[in-house]
Design an enzyme around this catalytic site. Structure first.
Site, mmCIF file in Angstrom:
data_model
loop_
_atom_site.group_PDB
_atom_site.id
_atom_site.type_symbol
_atom_site.label_atom_id
_atom_site.label_comp_id
_atom_site.label_asym_id
_atom_site.label_seq_id
_atom_site.Cartn_x
_atom_site.Cartn_y
_atom_site.Cartn_z
ATOM 1 N N ASP A 1 0.816 -1.207 0.000
ATOM 2 C CA ASP A 1 0.000 0.000 0.000
ATOM 3 C C ASP A 1 0.855 1.264 0.000
ATOM 4 O O ASP A 1 0.477 2.281 -0.587
ATOM 5 C CB ASP A 1 -0.926 0.003 1.216
ATOM 6 N N GLY A 2 2.018 1.221 0.660
ATOM 7 C CA GLY A 2 2.898 2.389 0.679
ATOM 8 C C GLY A 2 3.365 2.780 -0.711
ATOM 9 O O GLY A 2 3.437 3.964 -1.049
ATOM 10 N N ASP B 1 -3.667 10.154 4.860
ATOM 11 C CA ASP B 1 -3.895 11.035 6.005
ATOM 12 C C ASP B 1 -2.852 12.134 6.103
ATOM 13 O O ASP B 1 -1.768 12.061 5.524
ATOM 14 C CB ASP B 1 -3.905 10.236 7.320
ATOM 15 N N ASP C 1 -0.887 13.556 21.975
ATOM 16 C CA ASP C 1 0.365 13.302 21.259
ATOM 17 C C ASP C 1 0.268 13.760 19.813
ATOM 18 O O ASP C 1 1.278 14.041 19.170
ATOM 19 C CB ASP C 1 0.710 11.817 21.289
ATOM 20 N N TYR D 1 -3.399 4.290 9.745
ATOM 21 C CA TYR D 1 -3.040 4.798 11.070
ATOM 22 C C TYR D 1 -4.282 5.139 11.894
ATOM 23 O O TYR D 1 -4.345 4.887 13.098
ATOM 24 C CB TYR D 1 -2.140 6.022 10.884
#
Length: 300
Positions: A71-72, A146, A175, A188
């Site tokens: 997917d990256g 994202d 965070d 993510y």
């Protein structure tokens, strides 16, 4: 033939990718296609007998981009081809493969089926983000999955003032925060306990990362809106904050910087063989088919 010129793009860090690339290229040649290969893929796999092209040239010449990788790799190619309108198809040579959905061992049959017109296409939305300091736009970019704002280094929480179309939503100490497309809702954002969004939804997702207030939950908002995040304080100013566009980081944010996120004008077109189902992918990748064992079979 629906796709006469096909460009191959691979995750060239994978060892042994040259063999499946050549096999796919041979299938395309035998079907009468003109085959190109992305220049870095060619360089790192040692494939020099196929004409190589830059992403810009692929955007001008190709009718279809075929990605071999995970997917990256698909996300990286999508960001570079977003404004060209070249449709993309993914052959999974990675681990998970939510959007590279064709298994490598069935690539030959799937490619021939697509070339013969047996496919479905879908438009996937992109995010467009920019970092503003005063009146200056420091950086702008797009993301398929994202845009993430988070603390840099080992500093404490960052504090963000969050607005939607100029209307104050809340202040958030966490965070970080994830703004996700429906495509990115299985990435993510899912790991941070966000919901899964169907790819056809006209929405994006706001997910806090380890918020100080436990009642701060993920929110789904319409993609006609603009989200604005102003960095008000950080746990340690010297640690800084960073913004990631599909993992491409810009790490020099300061208190007072504003990050604007909205839907991009460009979209990405994914091609799937006929019979593709988003829910079938979820069943396979998230192991929805496996029923939990009774207690007396788990060893507990």
């Amino acid at each position: 033939m629906h796709f006469k010129t096909v460009a191959l793009i691979g995750r060239y860090h994978d060892s042994g990718l040259d063999a499946p690339l050549r096999a796919v290229a041979q299938t395309l040649h035998n079907a009468g296609c003109t085959v190109l290969i992305e220049q870095h893929t060619a360089k790192h796999t040692g494939i020099h007998d196929i004409p190589n092209r830059t992403f810009s040239e692929i955007g001008q010449e190709a009718d279809l981009a075929m990605i071999l990788g995970g997917d990256g790799t698909m996300i990286g190619a999508a960001r570079k081809l977003a404004h060209s309108g070249v449709p993309m198809i993914g052959v999974n040579h990675g681990r998970l493969g939510f959007i590279t959905d064709i298994p490598l061992d069935s690539a030959h049959e799937a490619i021939l089926s697509v070339l013969n017109g047996h496919y479905v296409s879908e438009e996937r939305s992109l995010l467009e983000g920019r970092i503003v300091r005063g009146e200056q736009v420091l950086v702008s970019d797009v993301a398929l999955n994202d845009i993430v704002i988070n603390r840099a280094g080992r500093g404490g929480m960052i504090e963000l003032r969050v607005e939607l179309d100029g209307v104050f939503m809340h202040r958030q100490r966490a965070d970080g925060v994830i703004v996700s497309t429906p495509t990115g809702s299985t990435a993510y954002a899912l790991a941070a306990n966000g919901p899964i969004l169907h790819p056809n939804l006209s929405a994006f997702l706001l997910v806090p990362v380890a918020p100080q207030t436990l009642s701060n939950r993920p929110v789904v908002i319409p993609d006609t809106s603009t989200l604005s995040f102003t960095i008000t304080t950080m746990g340690r100013v010297e640690s800084g904050a960073s913004v990631h566009f599909d993992m491409q980081a810009w790490s020099d944010c300061q208190p007072g910087d504003r990050i604007d996120v909205r839907r991009a004008k460009a979209t990405v077109c994914f091609i799937h063989p006929t019979g593709y189902s988003f829910f079938s992918t979820l069943r396979t990748k998230l192991d929805w088919n496996r029923m939990p064992l009774p207690e007396d079979e788990t060893g507990d």
